[in-house]
Structures are given as C-alpha cells and as structure tokens.
Design a protein around this motif. Sequence first.
Motif, short mmCIF file in Angstrom:
data_model
loop_
_atom_site.label_atom_id
_atom_site.label_comp_id
_atom_site.label_asym_id
_atom_site.label_seq_id
_atom_site.Cartn_x
_atom_site.Cartn_y
_atom_site.Cartn_z
N LEU A 65 0.82 -1.21 0.00
CA LEU A 65 0.00 0.00 0.00
C LEU A 65 0.86 1.26 0.00
CD1 LEU A 65 -2.67 -1.08 2.64
CD2 LEU A 65 -2.87 -1.12 0.15
N PRO A 66 0.43 2.29 -0.73
CA PRO A 66 1.25 3.51 -0.82
C PRO A 66 1.43 4.23 0.50
CG PRO A 66 -0.90 3.80 -1.90
CD PRO A 66 -0.75 2.36 -1.60
N LEU A 67 0.49 4.10 1.43
CA LEU A 67 0.64 4.76 2.72
C LEU A 67 1.69 4.11 3.60
CD1 LEU A 67 -3.08 5.49 3.71
CD2 LEU A 67 -1.35 7.15 2.99
N LYS A 68 2.11 2.90 3.24
CA LYS A 68 3.06 2.16 4.07
C LYS A 68 4.38 1.86 3.36
CE LYS A 68 -0.64 -0.31 6.54
NZ LYS A 68 -1.16 -1.66 6.91
N CYS A 69 4.38 1.91 2.04
CA CYS A 69 5.50 1.38 1.27
C CYS A 69 6.11 2.43 0.34
CB CYS A 69 5.05 0.18 0.44
SG CYS A 69 4.30 -1.14 1.42
N LEU A 70 7.43 2.46 0.31
CA LEU A 70 8.17 3.32 -0.61
C LEU A 70 9.12 2.45 -1.42
CD1 LEU A 70 9.22 6.26 1.77
CD2 LEU A 70 7.49 6.37 -0.04
N SER A 71 9.00 2.52 -2.74
CA SER A 71 9.92 1.77 -3.59
C SER A 71 11.27 2.46 -3.61
CB SER A 71 9.36 1.66 -5.01
OG SER A 71 8.19 0.88 -5.04
N THR A 72 12.34 1.68 -3.47
CA THR A 72 13.68 2.23 -3.59
C THR A 72 14.36 1.77 -4.88
OG1 THR A 72 14.72 0.40 -2.40
CG2 THR A 72 13.90 2.23 -1.08
N ASP A 104 1.33 8.91 17.55
CA ASP A 104 2.53 8.64 18.33
C ASP A 104 3.46 7.65 17.64
OD1 ASP A 104 1.59 10.32 20.37
OD2 ASP A 104 0.46 8.67 21.29
N GLN A 105 3.07 7.19 16.47
CA GLN A 105 3.85 6.17 15.77
C GLN A 105 5.18 6.74 15.30
OE1 GLN A 105 2.56 4.66 11.79
NE2 GLN A 105 2.10 2.76 12.87
N ARG A 106 6.26 6.05 15.63
CA ARG A 106 7.59 6.47 15.20
C ARG A 106 7.98 5.70 13.95
NH1 ARG A 106 8.31 5.22 20.58
NH2 ARG A 106 9.73 3.50 20.11
N PRO A 107 8.73 6.32 13.05
CA PRO A 107 9.21 5.60 11.87
C PRO A 107 10.37 4.69 12.22
CG PRO A 107 10.10 7.82 11.87
CD PRO A 107 9.19 7.73 13.07
N SER A 108 10.65 3.79 11.30
CA SER A 108 11.85 2.97 11.35
C SER A 108 12.50 3.09 9.97
CB SER A 108 11.51 1.51 11.67
OG SER A 108 12.67 0.70 11.67
N PRO A 109 13.19 4.20 9.74
CA PRO A 109 13.64 4.52 8.37
C PRO A 109 14.46 3.40 7.74
CG PRO A 109 13.94 6.39 9.84
CD PRO A 109 13.58 5.22 10.71
N GLY A 110 14.07 3.08 6.52
CA GLY A 110 14.80 2.07 5.77
C GLY A 110 14.45 0.63 6.09
N ALA A 111 13.51 0.42 7.01
CA ALA A 111 13.15 -0.96 7.38
C ALA A 111 12.60 -1.70 6.17
CB ALA A 111 12.13 -0.96 8.51
N ARG A 112 12.91 -2.98 6.10
CA ARG A 112 12.43 -3.84 5.03
C ARG A 112 11.50 -4.90 5.62
NH1 ARG A 112 14.74 0.00 2.65
NH2 ARG A 112 15.99 -0.31 0.77
#
Length: 293
Positions: A65-72, A104-112
């Motif tokens: 889903l686009p709200l959760k996923c970023l293509s690299t 309050d959700q924190r990101p986890s940048p770059g997580a796969r």
Amino acid sequence: MADRPGPWASGRFDVEGHRGAKGLVVENTLASFAAAYDAGVTGVELDVRLTADGEVVVWHDPVLLPLKCLSTGPDLVGARVADLTLAQLRTVDVGSQTLAAFPDQRPSPGARISTLDEVLAHGLERSPDVWWTIEVKVDPRDAGESGNRRRLLEGVLSSLHAAGLERQCFIHSFDWAVLELSALLAPTVTRSALVESGVTWVPGSPWTGSVVAGTTHEDVCDGAAAVGAQVISPEHVLVDEPFVERAHGAGLAVLPWTVNEAARMVELVEAGVDGLVSDYPDRALSVLAPCPA
C-alpha cells in the motif's frame, strides 16, 4: 486459567502487542517488535504471507500500500506480495512512513519486510519468553491464497520448529480451515480462531472451515472448539461476560483484539478475558498493572 494452554497458564494476564507495537513504531518492523518487548509484553501478534518464491514473510496486507511502502528500486507499490519474490520485496522501504491515525507512531527509516525466521530470531534474542501469535493470512475467497494454504502453514510450522517455539505460540487465523489443517499437521501446536463482527459467524460464511454457523453449531464458541481451536480471538466489540462464560465453558481461552482504549481494557479484564491484543501494549500494561491476574 491454568487449564487453558497459553501464557495465562502461569497465572499471568496476557498483553500482546499488535503487529509488534503498531501504535508506537511502524507495524511489523523489527523496531516495532523491539518496542513491544521493551514495554514488557507477554506476547506479540504478527501476520504472515507467502512470497512468489515460497518465503514466509511478516506482512499484513495482500498488496504493498502507498501509505506504508516506498519503492527504492523498481516501482512495486500496488503489487501483490504473493506475486513478488523476497528479493523484490527487500527493495521496498516499509518503515519510513507513519500513519496519521497513529500520531505517536515512530518511523523505522529504511526498514524492510522481514522473514518469519528473522523476526523469531530477533525475538528470541531480545525476549525469549514471549509468546507468538502468528496470524496465517489466508482469504478463503481468493483461489490463490486458499490454494497455498498448506504451503504457507507448513512454512510457518517449519520456522516454529526450527526456532524451538512450538510450545510457545498460537496458529491464529480468520480462515478456520487453517486451524483444521494445523490440527492435522501439528496437533500439539495451540490454535486460535479469529472472529470479526458481522463477517465470521454469519450464515454462508466462507471463513469457518467445516463448521456452518446456525447449522452445525449455533454458538461461535462451540464452532471454534469444533475446528480444534483452544483460543478464541474475537473483535473486542463482541466480548462481554456472557461471551467469556460461553467460551470458557467450551474450553477456550479468550483473547480479544484490537483494544486501545483504557476504559475498554478494564471492562474486558472485569469480564474475565485471558488476555488482549493492543496497538499500545505499553498503555495496556500500565492500565492493567493494578488488576489481578
């Protein structure tokens, strides 16, 4: 509680983090599971799916889903998980975007997306006593998913066996045919029947395996017991004290989902549930700390 298998058998009330700790860190990432362990959960709930090359991965949605996923790499947003290999899925960043519904959700940048084996290994290192509620994602209305039901379940059971966690987990599914199959393949592994209000226990439901609501069984608790479940995990709006009494009378522990409001947590404890699943396990543990087990 001691006569019903699960973390409650030791007298503990079971607080489970939903998809790790979805309210705290982006769901189903290793960082989200770490947040659940740090909060002090007795269990974690997670979702598993099968990739195109037969790997069991920890992910909730059938599509990226686009709200959760970023293509690299190549643009894979919108693709079905079942149509992608693990290598393809690894190119997608699933940790950098937070959801507005969880401020309050924190990101986890770059997580796969992780494999089940990776999540189990991480959990055993961080919190070896935690219980695993593994939701086997099969939609019986989808020919591809139902056709791979056995393959996915066998992969999950293999991972649990390799990790030595067969006595510390629930096979958990809305598709009760998964539970019936698990009873055949791994009879000693505890099974949990998920129930969604207005969806699962209705006439003609495709979700209840070999039992039929209103025909073979009148009550959802009796139906869940008939497919070999030892736990019933209903949407929390379905749960009150009479529901808990019926479930316990059928030999089932009660593990409602997904409970985020403090007042509702207290109501459910007072109704006699054995545990609960929450996006905010820290909140649940704080609210319920004074409550007797």
